[in-house]
Design an enzyme around this catalytic site. Structure first.
Site, PDB file in Angstrom:
ATOM      1  N   ASP A 298      46.401 -57.729  45.253  1.00  0.00           N
ATOM      2  CA  ASP A 298      46.365 -57.093  46.565  1.00  0.00           C
ATOM      3  C   ASP A 298      47.369 -55.926  46.553  1.00  0.00           C
ATOM      4  OD1 ASP A 298      45.817 -56.416  49.181  1.00  0.00           O
ATOM      5  OD2 ASP A 298      46.025 -58.441  49.985  1.00  0.00           O
TER       6      ASP A 298
HETATM    7  C1  NOJ Z   1      45.752 -55.369  51.979  1.00  0.00           C
HETATM    8  C2  NOJ Z   1      44.863 -56.460  52.464  1.00  0.00           C
HETATM    9  O1  NOJ Z   1      45.520 -57.702  52.375  1.00  0.00           O
HETATM   10  C3  NOJ Z   1      43.557 -56.562  51.701  1.00  0.00           C
HETATM   11  O2  NOJ Z   1      42.720 -57.474  52.364  1.00  0.00           O
HETATM   12  C4  NOJ Z   1      42.901 -55.205  51.587  1.00  0.00           C
HETATM   13  O3  NOJ Z   1      41.702 -55.346  50.857  1.00  0.00           O
HETATM   14  C5  NOJ Z   1      43.844 -54.243  50.920  1.00  0.00           C
HETATM   15  N1  NOJ Z   1      45.056 -54.129  51.711  1.00  0.00           N
HETATM   16  C6  NOJ Z   1      43.223 -52.853  50.726  1.00  0.00           C
HETATM   17  O4  NOJ Z   1      43.029 -52.238  51.926  1.00  0.00           O
END
Ligand code: NOJ
Length: 771
Positions: A298
């Site tokens: 992530d």
């Molecule tokens: C952080 C989030 O937790 C995740 O769900 C998302 O896909 C990413 N940012 C990218 O935007």
């Protein structure tokens, strides 16, 4: 020129491989693992053998091409230079067939090896055509609705140059304080597994290489939803049984459905941050489950291994994540800047780097990018598919399916067409942005038809007043709302949370209506006029005063661009609400978690307060609205169960449970038939009930249909005391009904002998036939 020629020959070789046959299995093909031929792929090996260390590392780097609300904004000349140098494998927060064609051209024609880039984005509940938020779609209890949404989202996103979406979000959430409950399918691993598999199949289709499909990025593996106290990013402390039986099954269902990529969770599990968790990622996900897809961190989660306190430097963080099995680093640039030094310090990382590169190249191949890097960049297709009429129509139908009738005293709903003057109250009734939810991709406020717009169009006598909004402390609008209510024949009040109360980093310590909405509600209720609450938002709310005083309550979540028309058709009975709650609604914040599938206690909760039992003294023992609850404008009768074979062998046994369901009212409606099981005596204490099957059944007035569920013995397995799935002998209780607290028919089966189970029972789909 020579370098470009080399690149073209490699591309041609890979293109030939793609057409070659047995080893070119595509992700998404039923029953086949997503990438099963990486090791055998001579061409990927050839490409790998020609890559420098830096080019290999470059493939592991995902950079932001913009921000989620300013896509492509970072794609300047410096960024293009990085692409030319082969330092980037993928971009996120980018979009547009033409701009991305140009970026792809630079990668393919101007970098040494010409390896195409992967373009990605959070397309979570629609790209331009915004569907209901995922929690709402789960309330449809119709995996086909979720699949249909994902198919359309993929069609639109892929036309805008996107290859990869960070969806579905399959985290089980049992604490509605956690704002990200809105992004998933709620509290149940079985319902969550069906929604996960359906969305993977919708996004990826049968052929990942088709230009109108996208790779599904299932997230956030593995126990993000169990964040302590519902505080986003907080760690999860979980026993192995809860992890295996509750939090992991939707991920396993996604694997079975062919999910080609996963994203790791931000948080720690039992003290080990997931992004560096070798036991979870490499041993369990890759080795035990046999999944060979692309694993992405992530956002900055590799870098955050330092803040978690398990890496002393960026170099340590790089080594930890690679060792754990993280193939691609989202945005932190730790692989880009620090992995080379980590490898120099520990050459044992080199084969792990090669594995990661292979997996990334394999998904690029499976997406068809080596065969035609520009397949996703057709501007005419982009213009033609966005917000197509059929897409809007599907968004409308799914929105209607997602509405849950929480209560309806004295049949106040549906409203008669000649209902007279309607006082419509509440800022949310006129809030287009909120209906787009927290991941609105390319959704536009102007595409949304609000409740106010739809009601005013459908009914001549609507008086709208804002009353209060969901954020400010300004209660001055309440007087005007009361005056409008007094002058009306019926009140429709929109209450709840706007889009920004739920989602990432939107945890709340209170589940009550925010702002001054409770005062507004009390003032409207005091008028004595018929009172219909349209409850909006992305999480279960604690609304005991509404349950007590409102005549009718419709849970309408955040329903996407067709929110208004869908709600109005439910208000007037042109559609009949048939959704059911995918998560329990507590009576107070302090009652959470209040999930239906809790364990029994030695002293089970008893309404009698003079007994010392497992309950709070100051609240009834039930939730406000139970998991699976949802009313209808008609009624349904259930026949007794027919069980075709009462005994079942623990190994390989199965039996079919069937029943008839009849619409006994005089309106068409959908009933969601729910099958729950209980193992009353086992070597470990088993939940009081667990969902193992469901079917949404459309029924005309007077119509009867038969639903049959075929249960396999391995669906009764549980995580044993010593670890591993086990099926034990003995009685299993079967309960079928309209909600977890409304069981209409019961039966029993007996398991003979014992056996090892295969995978988490909740991940296994019950074969269901509707006649
Ligand atoms: C952080 C989030 O937790 C995740 O769900 C998302 O896909 C990413 N940012 C990218 O935007």
């Amino acid at each position: 020129m020579k370098l470009v020629a080399l690149s073209s020959s490699v591309v041609a070789g890979l293109a030939a491989l793609m057409l070659a046959g047995p080893h070119s299995a595509r992700a998404g093909e039923a029953g086949s693992p997503p990438i099963d031929s990486v090791e055998e792929s001579a061409d990927i090996d050839l490409l790998l053998s020609r890559m420098t260390l830096d080019e290999k590392i470059g493939q592991l780097v995902q950079r932001m091409g913009g921000r989620s609300k300013a896509l492509n904004s970072r794609l300047g000349p410096e960024e293009l230079e990085r692409v030319r140098r082969g330092e980037v494998g993928s971009y996120l927060h980018v979009a547009g067939a033409e701009p991305l064609r140009e970026l792809q051209r630079v990668a393919v024609e101007e970098s040494r090896l010409g390896i195409p880039l992967l373009f990605s984005m959070d397309v979570v509940h629609g790209y331009r055509t915004i569907f209901p938020v995922p929690l709402a779609m789960a309330a449809s209890w119709d995996p086909e609705a979720a699949r249909r949404h994902a198919r359309i989202a993929a069609r639109e996103a892929s036309a805008a140059g996107i290859h990869w979406t960070f969806a579905p979000m399959v985290d089980v959430a049992r604490d509605p304080r956690w704002g990200r409950i809105v992004e998933g399918a709620g509290e149940d691993p079985y319902l969550g597994s069906r929604m996960a598999a359906a969305q993977v199949s919708g996004f990826q289709g049968n052929n990942l290489a088709a230009p109108d499909t996208v790779m599904a990025g299932t997230k956030h593996f593995g126990a993000y939803g169990a964040a302590e106290g519902g505080r986003d990013y907080a760690g999860a402390d979980l026993g192995e049984r809860a992890l295996q039986e509750v939090y992991l099954p939707p991920f396993h269902a996604a694997v079975e459905a062919g999910a080609a990529s996963f994203m790791t969770a931000f948080n720690a599990l039992n003290g080990v941050p997931t992004t560096g968790n070798q036991a979870l990622l490499r041993t369990m996900l890759r080795e035990d489950w046999g999944w060979q897809g692309l694993l992405l961190s992530d956002w900055r989660a590799v870098e955050e291994l330092q803040a978690h306190g398990v890496a002393g430097s960026r170099q340590d963080a790089a080594a930890l994540a690679l060792r754990a099995g993280v193939d691609m680093d989202m945005v932190s640039d730790i692989y880009a800047d620090d992995l080379r030094r980590a490898i120099e310090a520990d050459p044992a990382l080199l084969p792990l780097l090669d594995e990661a590169v292979r997996r990334i190249l394999a998904v690029k191949r499976d997406l068809g990018l080596f065969a035609d890097p520009y397949a996703y960049h057709d501007a005419r297709r982009e213009a033609a598919v966005m917000l197509a009429d059929s897409h809007r129509q599907a968004a409308r139908e799914v929105a209607e399916q997602s509405i849950v009738l929480l209560q309806n005293e004295n049949d106040v709903l549906p409203l008669a067409r000649d209902a007279g003057r309607i006082a419509l109250v509440g800022a949310l009734a006129d809030d287009a942005l909120s209906q787009l939810g927290s991941w609105r991709a390319q959704g536009q406020e102007g595409d949304v038809v609000t409740l106010r717009a739809a009601l005013e169009a459908a009914h001549p006598g609507v008086i709208y007043t804002t009353g209060v909004d969901t954020r400010s402390d300004d209660a001055s609008g309440i007087a005007a709302a009361v005056a409008a209510a007094r002058a009306a024949d019926v009140i429709v009040v929109a209450l709840g949370e706007d889009y920004d109360w739920s989602g990432e980093a939107r945890s709340r310590s209170s589940l009550e209506l925010p702002g001054r909405q409770r005062e507004l509600f009390a003032a409207l209720a005091a008028t004595g006029k018929p009172l219909v609450v349209v409850l909006m938002g992305g999480r279960p709310l604690a609304i005991p005063e509404i349950a007590e005083k409102a005549d009718a309550v419709l849970m309408t979540w955040l329903l996407g661009i067709e929110a208004g028309p869908a709600i109005v058709s439910a208000l007037f009975g042109e559609s009949n609400p048939g959704g059911k709650l995918p998560a329990s609604f507590p009576r107070t914040t302090g009652q959470v978690p209040v999930n239906y599938d809790h364990l029994p206690s030695g002293r089970p909760a008893d309404p009698d307060l003079s007994q010392d039992t497992a309950r709070y003294m100051d609240q009834p023992i039930t939730p406000l609205y139970a998991f699976g609850h949802g009313g209808s404008y008609t009624e349904f009768a259930y026949s007794p169960l027919r069980i075709d074979s009462v005994s079942m062998a623990a190994h390989g046994g199965s039996t079919t449970v069937s029943l008839d369901v009849t619409n006994t009212g005089n309106r068409a409606g959908d009933e969601v038939v729910q099958l729950y099981v209980r193992d009353p005596v086992a070597s470990v204490s088993r939940p009081v009930m667990q969902l193992r099957g469901f079917q949404r059944v459309p029924l005309a007035p007077g119509e009867t249909r038969r639903v049959s569920f075929t249960l396999r013995s391995d669906q009764f397995a549980f995580w044993s005391e010593s670890g591993g799935w086990i099926v034990e002998p003995g009685v299993i209780e079967i309960m079928v009904g309209s909600a977890s607290d409304d069981i209409r028919a019961r039966g029993e089966i007996v398991i003979e002998g014992s056996a090892a189970g295969s995978i988490a029972p909740a991940a296994i789909a019950t074969r269901t036939v509707l006649q």
